[in-house]
Scaffold this active site. Structure first.
Site, PDB file in Angstrom:
ATOM      1  N   TYR A  76       0.844  -1.203   0.000  1.00 24.06           N
ATOM      2  CA  TYR A  76       0.000   0.000   0.000  1.00 24.06           C
ATOM      3  C   TYR A  76       0.876   1.249   0.000  1.00 24.06           C
ATOM      4  CZ  TYR A  76      -3.756   3.229   0.888  1.00 24.06           C
ATOM      5  OH  TYR A  76      -4.645   4.262   0.751  1.00 24.06           O
ATOM      6  N   ASP A 105       1.524  20.129 -20.322  1.00 16.05           N
ATOM      7  CA  ASP A 105       0.884  18.857 -20.618  1.00 16.05           C
ATOM      8  C   ASP A 105       1.870  18.084 -21.495  1.00 16.05           C
ATOM      9  OD1 ASP A 105      -0.506  16.701 -21.585  1.00 16.05           O
ATOM     10  OD2 ASP A 105      -2.380  17.791 -21.904  1.00 16.05           O
ATOM     11  N   ARG A 113     -13.463  15.201 -33.863  1.00 16.85           N
ATOM     12  CA  ARG A 113     -12.796  16.288 -33.139  1.00 16.85           C
ATOM     13  C   ARG A 113     -13.278  17.575 -33.784  1.00 16.85           C
ATOM     14  NH1 ARG A 113     -10.214  14.237 -28.359  1.00 16.85           N
ATOM     15  NH2 ARG A 113     -12.428  14.390 -28.068  1.00 16.85           N
ATOM     16  N   LYS A 128      -0.134   7.474 -23.562  1.00 17.94           N
ATOM     17  CA  LYS A 128       0.320   7.811 -24.919  1.00 17.94           C
ATOM     18  C   LYS A 128       1.826   7.523 -25.026  1.00 17.94           C
ATOM     19  CE  LYS A 128      -3.688  10.260 -24.647  1.00 17.94           C
ATOM     20  NZ  LYS A 128      -4.551  10.257 -23.457  1.00 17.94           N
ATOM     21  N   PHE A 177     -19.170  14.474 -26.246  1.00 18.82           N
ATOM     22  CA  PHE A 177     -18.793  13.647 -27.394  1.00 18.82           C
ATOM     23  C   PHE A 177     -18.636  12.179 -27.038  1.00 18.82           C
ATOM     24  CE2 PHE A 177     -14.392  13.170 -26.041  1.00 18.82           C
ATOM     25  CZ  PHE A 177     -14.257  14.238 -25.173  1.00 18.82           C
ATOM     26  N   PHE A 204      -7.692  21.297 -24.614  1.00 21.54           N
ATOM     27  CA  PHE A 204      -7.996  19.880 -24.727  1.00 21.54           C
ATOM     28  C   PHE A 204      -9.232  19.628 -23.861  1.00 21.54           C
ATOM     29  CE2 PHE A 204      -7.954  15.395 -23.663  1.00 21.54           C
ATOM     30  CZ  PHE A 204      -8.068  14.901 -24.946  1.00 21.54           C
ATOM     31  N   THR A 205     -10.064  18.683 -24.279  1.00 21.00           N
ATOM     32  CA  THR A 205     -11.389  18.493 -23.665  1.00 21.00           C
ATOM     33  C   THR A 205     -11.327  18.359 -22.139  1.00 21.00           C
ATOM     34  OG1 THR A 205     -11.158  16.134 -24.147  1.00 21.00           O
ATOM     35  CG2 THR A 205     -12.366  17.456 -25.753  1.00 21.00           C
TER      36      THR A 205
HETATM   37  N1  F0G Z   1      -3.967  15.760 -22.371  1.00 14.45           N
HETATM   38  C1  F0G Z   1      -3.943  15.378 -23.657  1.00 14.45           C
HETATM   39  C2  F0G Z   1      -3.165  16.180 -24.641  1.00 14.45           C
HETATM   40  C3  F0G Z   1      -4.640  14.239 -24.060  1.00 14.45           C
HETATM   41  O1  F0G Z   1      -4.618  13.887 -25.336  1.00 14.45           O
HETATM   42  C4  F0G Z   1      -5.385  13.505 -23.097  1.00 14.45           C
HETATM   43  C5  F0G Z   1      -6.157  12.341 -23.487  1.00 14.45           C
HETATM   44  C6  F0G Z   1      -5.389  13.950 -21.770  1.00 14.45           C
HETATM   45  C7  F0G Z   1      -4.654  15.070 -21.450  1.00 14.45           C
HETATM   46  C8  F0G Z   1      -6.179  13.241 -20.703  1.00 14.45           C
HETATM   47  O2  F0G Z   1      -5.555  12.076 -20.332  1.00 14.45           O
HETATM   48  O3  F0G Z   1      -7.150  10.287 -21.034  1.00 14.45           O
HETATM   49  O4  F0G Z   1      -5.240   9.802 -19.513  1.00 14.45           O
HETATM   50  O5  F0G Z   1      -7.172  11.104 -18.704  1.00 14.45           O
HETATM   51  N2  F0G Z   1      -6.413  12.073 -24.671  1.00 14.45           N
HETATM   52  C9  F0G Z   1      -7.063  10.897 -25.185  1.00 14.45           C
HETATM   53  C10 F0G Z   1      -7.189  11.029 -26.667  1.00 14.45           C
HETATM   54  C11 F0G Z   1      -8.315  10.517 -24.509  1.00 14.45           C
HETATM   55  O6  F0G Z   1      -7.828  10.145 -27.264  1.00 14.45           O
HETATM   56  O7  F0G Z   1      -6.655  11.945 -27.267  1.00 14.45           O
HETATM   57  P1  F0G Z   1      -6.327  10.740 -19.875  1.00 14.45           P
END
Ligand code: F0G
Length: 469
Positions: free
Chosen positions: A84, A227, A394, A270, A461, A136-137
């Site tokens: 843990y 990021d 997108r 990624k 989305f 970013f979303t």
């Molecule tokens: N920042 C970027 C640039 C991303 O592309 C993503 C996720 C995140 C943050 C969030 O990270 O998914 O680990 O919580 N992108 C994915 C995509 C979902 O398909 O581009 P996460």
């Protein structure tokens, strides 16, 4: 004269890249009929996020968590220390992050958005402004949920799919200066800088821009957080395109770039070649202290942050593999291969081709469809119907609504993303993909668009449902 005929590659003086690995285990793909795909798409409300993966042939939905791990990483899973507290895998991860990203203090998180949540809630006060090089979303949503207004400060070239600027991810420093002047730098908790800007088409930021941005932010007493999700790919673009970096290693470039920021976070799903995981890392002692307090509430203890020990070990190994020159070259090379094929057939897309994906330009693809009938969503649906290839919207659906007015955000870029997982598909899969896109392009005049029939409240989305018009 050579005694054997030259291959066509040799005849053209071409020297190809190839993957620095071979395949040890395979996973069968499902091949479906058009009728089966039509039924699956109806069931999924024309949203590729709602398809079952078993109904998909080539899955280009995302490069997130879809990479193939190496045998070394799988071996690392076997030495998971599932304590843990104080797992040895945490210390291995801390060392890898320090060595390659340079940040002093590490907070592991279950994935990228966990890190975004912690950073946003600890640094943002309601009413403040967070500038970023395109949204970013999940990043923007966490900033907004913490009470901030997001301000896009990316250069104009990023919004033009045809513009060939080599660093379309750059921050427009005049725009940032103007924001500081308008709202006061004390109302800007940090600049949200992203490498290879996802929503702009995987476009990189130059080293010079990062350096100048950091100087400008420091002048105003504002932090810069990075990021770093696809920062390794950004490093390759710097090596290829920016004067003075051709002889630097990817690892050196990555480390220098991170040095122009006060901290960063990552979705390790990624670049870092794992199926799950992320982290947040900062240099500031006080902020780290606060983050350590917050992580135990929302993610898990500060030495696992929602991850199993084995996942942290695979991530530590993945970080080291991710900066190897041949790996990065072949990863981006595969994306470029697909891009060059499509470009040679006149398919409209974002240029230059980015690091992780091809972004088809749905506005140019379907000039007869207004943005309100979801051209990118339509294109993703048509591509799936044609061939079982899964891509992602997108465009206007991803952009969500303005929290003030409730109207759709209307992004200039209306794109459909073909995202290439790392170390998963072959060049033949890329050929099949290109040919499917071509078939959909040839039938473009028949496309009618979609209407949204169900809209979730957040990140719509992912779960929205559509019906054909
Ligand atoms: N920042 C970027 C640039 C991303 O592309 C993503 C996720 C995140 C943050 C969030 O990270 O998914 O680990 O919580 N992108 C994915 C995509 C979902 O398909 O581009 P996460």
């Amino acid at each position: 004269m050579p005694d054997r005929p030259l291959t066509s590659g040799q005849q053209h003086g071409r020297r190809s890249w190839a993957e620095p690995w071979k395949i040890k285990m395979v996973e069968p793909l499902s091949v479906t009929t058009r009728e089966q795909r039509q039924a699956a798409l109806d069931g999924a409300g024309y949203n590729t996020f709602l398809l079952r993966s078993e109904d998909v042939y080539i899955d280009l939905l995302t490069d997130s968590g879809t990479s193939a791990m190496s045998d070394r990483q799988w071996a690392g899973m076997m030495v998971g220390d599932e304590a843990y507290a104080g797992s040895r895998n945490f210390y291995a991860l801390e060392e890898a992050v320090k060595a390659h990203y340079g940040y002093r203090h590490l907070i592991p998180t279950h994935q990228g958005r966990g890190a975004e949540h912690l950073l946003s809630r600890t640094t943002i006060k309601p009413g403040q402004f967070v500038p970023g090089n395109m949204y970013f979303t999940t990043t923007r949503l966490h900033q907004e949920l913490a009470g901030a207004t997001f301000v896009d400060v990316i250069i104009d070239e990023a919004h033009d799919p045809a513009n060939l600027h080599p660093f379309k991810g750059n921050v427009d420093l005049d725009r940032l200066r103007a924001l500081f002047a308008r709202v006061g730098p004390e109302n800007v908790p940090y600049v949200s800088l992203a490498g290879t800007v996802n929503m702009a088409g995987g476009q990189p930021v130059s080293m010079a821009n990062a350096r100048e941005l950091y100087a400008l932010a420091q002048e105003h007493g504002v932090k810069v957080y990075l990021d770093a999700t696809r920062m390794v790919e950004n490093a390759l673009f710097i090596k290829e395109r920016e004067e003075g970096y051709a002889e630097h290693s990817i690892a050196q470039i990555l480390l220098e770039f991170c040095g122009y920021t006060d901290g960063g976070w990552i979705s390790a799903k990624k670049d870092s070649l794992v199926n799950i995981g992320g982290w947040l890392a900062v240099n500031d002692d006080e902020l780290f202290e606060e983050l350590r307090n917050q992580v135990v509430i929302f993610e898990g203890l500060h030495t696992y942050g929602g991850l199993a020990g084995r996942d942290m070990q695979a991530m530590a190994i993945g970080i080291v593999e991710s900066v190897q020159e041949e790996h990065v070259r072949s990863r981006v090379g595969q994306v470029r291969y697909l891009g060059e094929l499509l470009e040679s057939w006149g398919i409209p897309m974002v240029l230059p081709v980015g690091g992780h994906a091809i972004f088809l330009d749905a506005r140019a693809f379907y000039p007869h469809l207004p943005q309100d009938v979801f051209p990118s969503q339509t294109l993703a649906a048509e591509l799936y119907l044609d061939s079982g290839i899964r891509s992602m919207e997108r465009g206007i659906a991803s952009a969500g609504r303005d929290p003030e007015t409730g109207d759709h955000n209307r992004p200039k870029l209306e794109l459909t993303r073909l995202t290439i997982p790392r170390r998963v598909y072959t060049q033949a899969h890329m050929d099949v993909t290109a040919e499917a896109v071509k078939a959909v392009y040839d039938a473009r005049a028949q496309a009618r668009g979609l209407e949204m029939v169900y809209e979730p409240k957040y990140l719509r989305f992912f779960q929205a449902r559509f019906a054909p018009l």
